[in-house]
Design an enzyme around this catalytic site. Structure first.
Site, PDB file in Angstrom:
ATOM      1  CD  GLU A  33     -25.849  13.691 -15.628  1.00 53.86           C
ATOM      2  OE1 GLU A  33     -25.535  13.163 -16.706  1.00 53.86           O
ATOM      3  OE2 GLU A  33     -25.155  13.623 -14.592  1.00 53.86           O
ATOM      4  CG  LEU A  78     -27.411  12.465  -7.293  1.00 54.03           C
ATOM      5  CD1 LEU A  78     -28.394  11.386  -7.713  1.00 54.03           C
ATOM      6  CD2 LEU A  78     -28.020  13.845  -7.485  1.00 54.03           C
ATOM      7  CD  GLU A  79     -23.682   8.087  -1.871  1.00 59.01           C
ATOM      8  OE1 GLU A  79     -24.221   6.979  -2.043  1.00 59.01           O
ATOM      9  OE2 GLU A  79     -22.495   8.219  -1.512  1.00 59.01           O
ATOM     10  CD  GLU A 105      -2.562   1.623   0.171  1.00 61.91           C
ATOM     11  OE1 GLU A 105      -2.361   2.732  -0.367  1.00 61.91           O
ATOM     12  OE2 GLU A 105      -3.388   0.794  -0.253  1.00 61.91           O
ATOM     13  CB  SER A 145     -10.940   4.184  -9.723  1.00 60.43           C
ATOM     14  OG  SER A 145     -11.840   4.326  -8.624  1.00 60.43           O
ATOM     15  CB  THR A 159     -10.807   5.071  -2.932  1.00 60.16           C
ATOM     16  OG1 THR A 159      -9.694   5.491  -3.712  1.00 60.16           O
ATOM     17  CG2 THR A 159     -11.934   6.085  -3.095  1.00 60.16           C
ATOM     18  N   GLY A 214      -6.880   0.374   3.430  1.00 63.11           N
ATOM     19  CA  GLY A 214      -8.307   0.528   3.167  1.00 63.11           C
ATOM     20  C   GLY A 214      -8.658   1.181   1.853  1.00 63.11           C
ATOM     21  CG  HIS A 222     -47.793  -5.555  10.010  1.00 62.80           C
ATOM     22  ND1 HIS A 222     -47.905  -4.660   8.972  1.00 62.80           N
ATOM     23  CD2 HIS A 222     -48.640  -5.117  10.988  1.00 62.80           C
ATOM     24  CE1 HIS A 222     -48.782  -3.721   9.288  1.00 62.80           C
ATOM     25  NE2 HIS A 222     -49.248  -3.985  10.513  1.00 62.80           N
TER      26      HIS A 222
END
Length: 466
Positions: free
Chosen positions: A203, A186-187, A32, A145, A40, A38, A444
């Site tokens: 967009e 969006l997040e 690493e 990435s 990205t 860990g 339920h």
């Protein structure tokens, strides 16, 4: 040092592959380049974004929903610094957990940049200039990435930012411009909208989350618009310019007219691209495609048979859980087992509120492939559990084969959709029919009853509570 397996990259794909290989008896090393494990996901992606999403959701509830629940509080205030500190603590705890798992599974960790010397030797270059070479019978490329941009945009990491910088801002933007209506945009847009920012999403396509079912896209946009997020679809960005603390985005709408948007921050969220810089792939002749992704076969092998690649660095959806599954598949394949992975059954999730989750085929895909299908939909607002929690937005949509009744796709917008979708994934793994889902007794009151009802709507067109 010689190993049975060397893994380059410690993200979800890499560290899971290392653990599984160790469980199966291999001597494993993981490399690493950063000081924490860990990748990205754990450091600047999934985990920190969910921490901020949860914190901002609590704040939003305190302002907008507590009163209706009979809870009176003084006007809450955001301590953004503390919120970011909590996020950092969550990240630290999670990455520390990976280090514990490496120790527990007797996996040697090398800190530095890993690059191929040849097909079985990897050089580890540390920041202080120290280098060492280790040998591996098999090697997995799991380098992940990094955020993509547009050629004409200069990311300055201050006002024109990527998701990495958006997770560690020192202040809440007054007006945040988001280029890209995909999952990440969006997040993070939701986080800052809840905290008081004006948020505008620009967009290029004619809908947000373009890869998801059209009904899902329309519903999510409607709900987020109700929350105050502004959307500008079918807008092609042409320029992003910064002057002092202001950013101007110039775009062309579907009529060909040029429009301008201004804000104090601009989040460039136009996807991610495979990261292979410094790997030395040319030293071993590992092939990459025109998108820079490492080419693989059905066993995730590269054209060099002892070298494998997984996760964001190869084709397919860039999802942490996809990378994990691929890591397990490679480790088991190397061990002589016969694992499998069904890419059609890897769920996609958007952690806005309400959440969005999907698995299998969209209605548009079924139409394009000429498959005869039937559709059943059930609105969340018809559930007692949704009314009790005031989470009435969204729906569950079940798509099933018109002739066999086999479930082909499930699409959810609603509270806890990220968890609910796994019931659909399990059902589809065992090739369940819509009738099968409809006849299973669901607790339920629960949100999961919406899946039962949507399945019944798809099976016989007669949901019980609608």
């Amino acid at each position: 040092m010689k190993y049975d397996l060397i893994v380059i990259g410690s993200g979800p794909g890499g560290y899971i592959a290392a653990i599984r290989a160790s469980q199966l008896g291999s001597k494993v090393a993981i490399i690493e380049k950063y000081t924490t494990l860990g990748g990205t996901c754990l450091n600047v992606g999934c985990i920190p974004s969910k921490a901020l999403l949860d914190s901002s959701h609590h704040y939003h509830d305190a302002i907008h929903n507590f009163e209706a629940h009979g809870i009176s509080v003084e006007a809450p205030k955001v301590d953004f610094g503390k919120m970011v500190e909590r996020k950092a603590a969550v990240v630290e705890q999670t990455t520390g957990g990976i280090k514990y798992l490496m120790d527990k599974n007797k996996i040697d960790v090398y800190e530095g940049l890993g690059s191929f010397v040849d097909a079985t030797h990897v050089k580890v270059s540390k920041n202080d200039g120290f280098e060492e070479t280790i040998e591996g019978t098999n090697i997995i490329i799991a380098t992940g990435s990094k955020p993509s941009s547009l050629p004409f945009i200069q990311i300055d990491k201050e006002r024109i930012i990527t998701s990495t910088e958006a997770l560690k801002l020192k202040e809440i933007p007054k007006k945040l411009l988001v280029i890209g209506g995909g999952v990440i945009g969006l997040e993070l847009g939701s986080v800052y909208k809840r905290l008081g920012s004006e948020v505008a999403v620009i967009e290029y396509m004619d809908k947000i989350v373009p890869g998801m079912d059209t009904d899902v896209s329309k519903e999510l946009q409607k709900v987020l618009k109700k929350q105050g997020v502004k959307f500008f679809t079918s807008h092609g960005v042409k320029a992003v310019e910064r002057t002092g603390d202001q950013v101007v985005v110039k775009a062309t709408n579907k009529k060909g007219e040029e429009v301008e948007f201004d804000g104090d921050y601009c989040l460039v969220s136009v996807g991610r691209k495979a990261y292979t810089e410094g790997l030395g792939l040319e030293n071993v002749g590992v092939k990459v495609n025109e998108r820079g992704q490492v080419e693989i076969n059905d066993h995730l092998q590269t054209n060099v048979s002892n070298i494998y690649a997984i996760g964001d660095v190869v084709k397919g959806a860039m999802l942490a859980h996809k990378a994990e599954e691929e890591g397990v598949v490679v480790a088991e394949f190397i061990a002589g087992q016969k694992p499998h992975i069904d890419y059609n059954l890897i769920p996609g999730i958007v952690y806005t509120w309400p959440e969005v989750a999907a698995v299998g085929k969209t209605e548009q895909e079924l139409k394009e492939t000429g498959i005869d299908y039937k559709s059943g939909k059930f609105l969340m607002r018809a559930l007692g559990r949704s009314r009790a929690s005031m989470d009435i937005d969204g729906f569950v949509k079940v798509l099933a084969d018109k002739n066999t009744d086999e479930v082909l796709g499930v699409h959810i917008v609603g509270a806890r959709a990220a968890d609910l979708i796994m019931e659909a994934a399990v059902a589809m793994e065992y090739r369940a029919s819509a009738e099968d889902l409809a006849r299973i007794c669901h607790g339920h009151p629960t949100y999961s009853e919406a899946l039962k009802e949507a399945a019944k709507a798809a099976w016989d067109g007669q949901p019980l509570n609608a």
